[in-house]
Design an enzyme around this catalytic site. Structure first.
Site, short mmCIF file in Angstrom:
data_model
loop_
_atom_site.label_atom_id
_atom_site.label_comp_id
_atom_site.label_asym_id
_atom_site.label_seq_id
_atom_site.Cartn_x
_atom_site.Cartn_y
_atom_site.Cartn_z
N GLY A 163 22.88 41.90 3.50
CA GLY A 163 22.34 42.98 2.68
C GLY A 163 23.42 43.68 1.89
O GLY A 163 23.32 44.89 1.63
N ALA A 164 24.44 42.94 1.47
CA ALA A 164 25.54 43.55 0.72
C ALA A 164 25.12 44.02 -0.67
O ALA A 164 25.85 44.79 -1.31
CB ALA A 164 26.70 42.56 0.58
N SER A 165 23.96 43.59 -1.13
CA SER A 165 23.50 44.00 -2.46
C SER A 165 22.88 45.39 -2.46
O SER A 165 22.70 45.99 -3.51
CB SER A 165 22.47 42.99 -3.00
OG SER A 165 21.35 42.91 -2.14
N GLY A 166 22.55 45.91 -1.29
CA GLY A 166 21.97 47.25 -1.21
C GLY A 166 23.02 48.33 -1.28
O GLY A 166 24.23 48.07 -1.14
N ILE B 172 23.70 50.82 0.80
CA ILE B 172 24.41 50.99 2.07
C ILE B 172 25.30 49.78 2.34
O ILE B 172 26.45 49.91 2.74
CB ILE B 172 23.42 51.22 3.22
CG1 ILE B 172 22.71 52.58 3.04
CG2 ILE B 172 24.14 51.18 4.57
CD1 ILE B 172 21.63 52.85 4.07
N GLY B 173 24.77 48.59 2.11
CA GLY B 173 25.55 47.37 2.32
C GLY B 173 26.80 47.34 1.47
O GLY B 173 27.89 46.96 1.94
N SER C 150 17.47 52.90 11.97
CA SER C 150 16.83 54.06 11.36
C SER C 150 16.46 55.06 12.45
O SER C 150 16.16 54.66 13.58
CB SER C 150 15.55 53.63 10.61
OG SER C 150 14.79 54.77 10.22
N TYR D 44 7.37 49.25 10.58
CA TYR D 44 8.80 49.43 10.32
C TYR D 44 9.46 50.16 11.48
O TYR D 44 10.52 49.76 11.96
CB TYR D 44 9.00 50.21 9.02
CG TYR D 44 10.44 50.55 8.69
CD1 TYR D 44 11.29 49.60 8.13
CD2 TYR D 44 10.94 51.84 8.92
CE1 TYR D 44 12.60 49.91 7.82
CE2 TYR D 44 12.25 52.16 8.61
CZ TYR D 44 13.08 51.20 8.06
OH TYR D 44 14.38 51.51 7.76
#
Length: 241
Positions: free
Chosen positions: A8-11, A13-14, A136, A149
């Protein structure tokens, strides 16, 4: 030189996590699914700023298990993993479709567990492996309109506590960072009134910056955190705690 896989490096936080870990001397596998151009841009920047380290782009659709073997073939050394991929659906439970439930389960839990199965041996090689889930506060507090979720985030916490015990003798630590409300692109659809009401509920009176979530991950990846395992670390400004 240690190598970390950031799922998830594209987000937002990532990406912040990649920045923090790169600054600490980690070489990185930066995972993405759709936002290739964004990841290419900041990976290129990291390569210029840290020329002695390695930065790779790796792609995987976490909903497609058949792609996992090819994905794993690209990883030759893995000393730490961050699971920062994820999404949610805002619906009441009776309105939530079965395929939405399956997608949440697959991305937040099943695929991470399959990756850990395959990468545990690599994580154990240096007796200093690190695993961090970006969970979360809903995982331990729950949220209406996000019941599924909340369920999979709660499952992440339960798994991390159990897996931490299982791999402790291998020198692998397993922890969860549990953000509250974070200033990311996921919040761009909120109205000013909705954001104001949310800020009023948070004791610190504001949303978190992604860098503040990344800082918690940075600590858990440090040598000083070698005795910290099986915990859930809320980073929520006092909200819902």
């Amino acid at each position: 030189m240690p190598y970390a896989l950031v799922m998830g490096a594209s987000g937002d936080i990532g990406q912040a996590i990649c920045e923090k870990l790169a600054g600490e001397g980690w070489s990185l596998y930066c995972h993405y699914n759709q936002q290739k151009a964004k990841v290419l841009s900041f990976v290129s920047d990291l390569q210029k700023r840290y020329p002695q380290q390695d930065f790779f782009m790796v792609s995987l659709d976490m909903l497609r298990e058949a792609e996992i073997p090819h994905f794993l073939d690209q990883l030759f050394q893995v000393d730490g993993i961050v699971f920062a991929s994820g999404f949610t659906f805002y619906e009441l439970l009776p309105e939530t479709k079965a395929d939405q439930m399956e997608a949440l389960w697959q991305v937040h839990l099943k695929t991470p567990l399959l990756l850990l199965q395959a990468l545990q041996e690599k994580l154990a090689r240096n007796n200093n492996g690190r695993v961090v889930f970006i969970g979360s506060v809903y995982g331990h507090r729950g949220s209406s309109m996000e019941t599924v979720y909340s369920a999979v985030k709660g499952a992440q916490e339960a798994f991390a506590k159990a897996y931490a015990k299982e791999v402790a003798t291998l020198g692998i630590t397993v922890n969860v960072v549990a953000p509250g409300a974070v200033q990311t692109k996921m919040n761009t659809n909120w109205t000013e009134q909705e954001l104001a009401e949310l800020n009023a509920e948070i004791p610190l009176g504001r949303l978190a910056d992604p860098k503040e979530i990344a800082a918690a991950c940075q600590y858990l990846f440090s040598k000083e955190a070698s005795y910290t395992t099986g915990i859930v670390l809320p980073v929520a400004g006092g909200w819902m705690e």
